[in-house]
Design a protein around this motif. Structure first.
Motif, PDB file in Angstrom:
ATOM      1  N   GLY A   1       0.780  -1.235   0.000  1.00  0.00           N
ATOM      2  CA  GLY A   1       0.000   0.000   0.000  1.00  0.00           C
ATOM      3  C   GLY A   1       0.807   1.277   0.000  1.00  0.00           C
ATOM      4  N   ASP A   2       2.034   1.236   0.553  1.00  0.00           N
ATOM      5  CA  ASP A   2       2.834   2.465   0.614  1.00  0.00           C
ATOM      6  C   ASP A   2       3.987   2.479  -0.387  1.00  0.00           C
ATOM      7  N   TRP A   3       3.980   1.550  -1.355  1.00  0.00           N
ATOM      8  CA  TRP A   3       5.044   1.536  -2.361  1.00  0.00           C
ATOM      9  C   TRP A   3       4.908   2.744  -3.283  1.00  0.00           C
ATOM     10  N   GLN A   4       6.042   3.398  -3.536  1.00  0.00           N
ATOM     11  CA  GLN A   4       6.041   4.578  -4.389  1.00  0.00           C
ATOM     12  C   GLN A   4       6.899   4.392  -5.648  1.00  0.00           C
TER      13      GLN A   4
ATOM     14  N   LEU B   1      10.249  -2.304 -15.822  1.00  0.00           N
ATOM     15  CA  LEU B   1      11.481  -1.726 -16.355  1.00  0.00           C
ATOM     16  C   LEU B   1      11.865  -2.467 -17.632  1.00  0.00           C
ATOM     17  N   SER B   2      13.060  -2.212 -18.163  1.00  0.00           N
ATOM     18  CA  SER B   2      13.417  -2.733 -19.486  1.00  0.00           C
ATOM     19  C   SER B   2      13.408  -4.257 -19.571  1.00  0.00           C
ATOM     20  N   TYR B   3      14.091  -4.919 -18.647  1.00  0.00           N
ATOM     21  CA  TYR B   3      14.254  -6.372 -18.756  1.00  0.00           C
ATOM     22  C   TYR B   3      13.601  -7.136 -17.615  1.00  0.00           C
ATOM     23  N   PHE B   4      12.892  -6.432 -16.754  1.00  0.00           N
ATOM     24  CA  PHE B   4      12.222  -7.106 -15.655  1.00  0.00           C
ATOM     25  C   PHE B   4      11.107  -6.227 -15.102  1.00  0.00           C
ATOM     26  N   SER B   5      10.271  -6.843 -14.294  1.00  0.00           N
ATOM     27  CA  SER B   5       9.215  -6.101 -13.606  1.00  0.00           C
ATOM     28  C   SER B   5       9.088  -6.647 -12.188  1.00  0.00           C
ATOM     29  N   LEU B   6       8.642  -5.784 -11.284  1.00  0.00           N
ATOM     30  CA  LEU B   6       8.387  -6.162  -9.893  1.00  0.00           C
ATOM     31  C   LEU B   6       6.889  -6.130  -9.653  1.00  0.00           C
ATOM     32  N   LYS B   7       6.397  -7.132  -8.934  1.00  0.00           N
ATOM     33  CA  LYS B   7       4.975  -7.174  -8.609  1.00  0.00           C
ATOM     34  C   LYS B   7       4.788  -7.538  -7.141  1.00  0.00           C
TER      35      LYS B   7
ATOM     36  N   LYS C   1      15.917  -6.452  -4.241  1.00  0.00           N
ATOM     37  CA  LYS C   1      14.915  -5.666  -4.964  1.00  0.00           C
ATOM     38  C   LYS C   1      13.856  -5.133  -3.997  1.00  0.00           C
ATOM     39  N   TYR C   2      13.443  -5.974  -3.064  1.00  0.00           N
ATOM     40  CA  TYR C   2      12.397  -5.541  -2.135  1.00  0.00           C
ATOM     41  C   TYR C   2      12.882  -4.389  -1.263  1.00  0.00           C
ATOM     42  N   THR C   3      14.094  -4.492  -0.750  1.00  0.00           N
ATOM     43  CA  THR C   3      14.605  -3.441   0.138  1.00  0.00           C
ATOM     44  C   THR C   3      14.878  -2.142  -0.611  1.00  0.00           C
ATOM     45  N   ALA C   4      15.012  -2.214  -1.949  1.00  0.00           N
ATOM     46  CA  ALA C   4      15.274  -1.007  -2.741  1.00  0.00           C
ATOM     47  C   ALA C   4      14.000  -0.254  -3.105  1.00  0.00           C
TER      48      ALA C   4
END
Length: 265
Positions: A126-129, A153-159, A222-225
């Motif tokens: 809910g608070d991801w920006q 993003l170009s070669y990957f996506s986060l969900k 990735k999550y911590t970033a």
């Protein structure tokens, strides 16, 4: 951890394959039906093996077999339970047995990996920006229900999304407890270049524990970033601080200031 994949490998069909188009054809011990493209042209043949989609078509004049969808679901019948490395190996061995094919040299052209966590999903995403200055977008069903967030993003996506809701929506199955899913979807050839020897490019690469471990490290990194919305006690801020905060909370202004090295003038 591993879920959806797309495996592409060379295929040597029987002579009947070349007598096309045929209404149906026997390949790999099962019946394939014609694969028709959006313009109505015969493109190849397609079949199902449980939840997996099998397709045979020509690429640069050579037949290729493509196997797509969830190895997790192929093994368990669902993709919300735990899926260990040993089970992934078993699923590949079982698939090879059913198709009477060696899949080890098959190239991975798409792959998803992630973690299911017991938590109310909306409280997590809910608070991801932002991720690397790229804003997240809502994941929305056809009925207009928001159930997660995605950053492409170009070669990957986060969900990050409500796995419990998705299972109910897609499979009409009610599961407990509440599950949150964090997932990375990649194009392996480009994405794993930075992984060096730990990159995953073929089916054989999926079976190595050190490469599996590297995927786990990537998920954590990735999550911590992910940049999250900050909670502020606005009553304690000065007028100047409130102005600066208003600017910084807007992704476009935030990115512009960072591009200037943090300078506002």
């Amino acid at each position: 951890m591993i879920d959806n994949v797309k495996i592409d490998l060379a295929f040597h069909p029987p002579p009947s394959y070349w007598k096309k188009p045929l209404p149906n054809i026997e390949l790999l011990g099962r019946e394939f039906s014609p694969l028709i493209d959006t313009f109505g042209y015969h493109k190849g043949y397609v079949a199902r093996l449980e939840n997996l989609r099998l397709s045979v078509s020509e690429k640069y004049g050579q037949p290729r077999l493509v196997i797509a969808n969830s190895l997790h679901k192929y093994y368990h019948g669902n993709n919300y339970s735990d899926f260990r490395l040993s089970q992934l190996r078993e699923s590949i061995a079982r698939l090879e047995s059913q198709l009477s094919l060696n899949l080890q040299d098959g190239h991975l052209t798409k792959m998803e990996y992630g973690l299911n966590i017991e938590a109310p999903a909306s409280r997590v995403y809910g608070d991801w920006q932002l991720f690397k200055n790229k804003p997240f977008a809502p994941m929305i069903t056809q009925r207009g229900v928001i159930y997660g967030q995605k950053c492409t993003l170009s070669y990957f996506s986060l969900k990050g999304y409500d796995k419990t809701f998705q299972v109910k929506e897609v499979d009409r199955e009610k599961i407990e407890p509440a599950l949150f899913r964090f997932e990375i979807a990649v194009k392996p050839r480009r994405y794993f270049q930075s992984f060096g020897e730990l990159g995953i490019h073929t089916v054989a690469d999926l079976g190595y524990r050190d490469k599996w471990r590297r995927l786990g490290e990537d998920l954590v990194a990735k999550y911590t970033a992910i940049e999250k919305e900050q909670s502020w006690d606005l009553a304690q801020l000065s007028g100047e601080e409130l102005k600066y905060l208003a600017v910084m909370e807007h992704p476009a202004f935030r990115a512009a200031i960072r591009a200037r090295g943090g300078k506002t003038r």
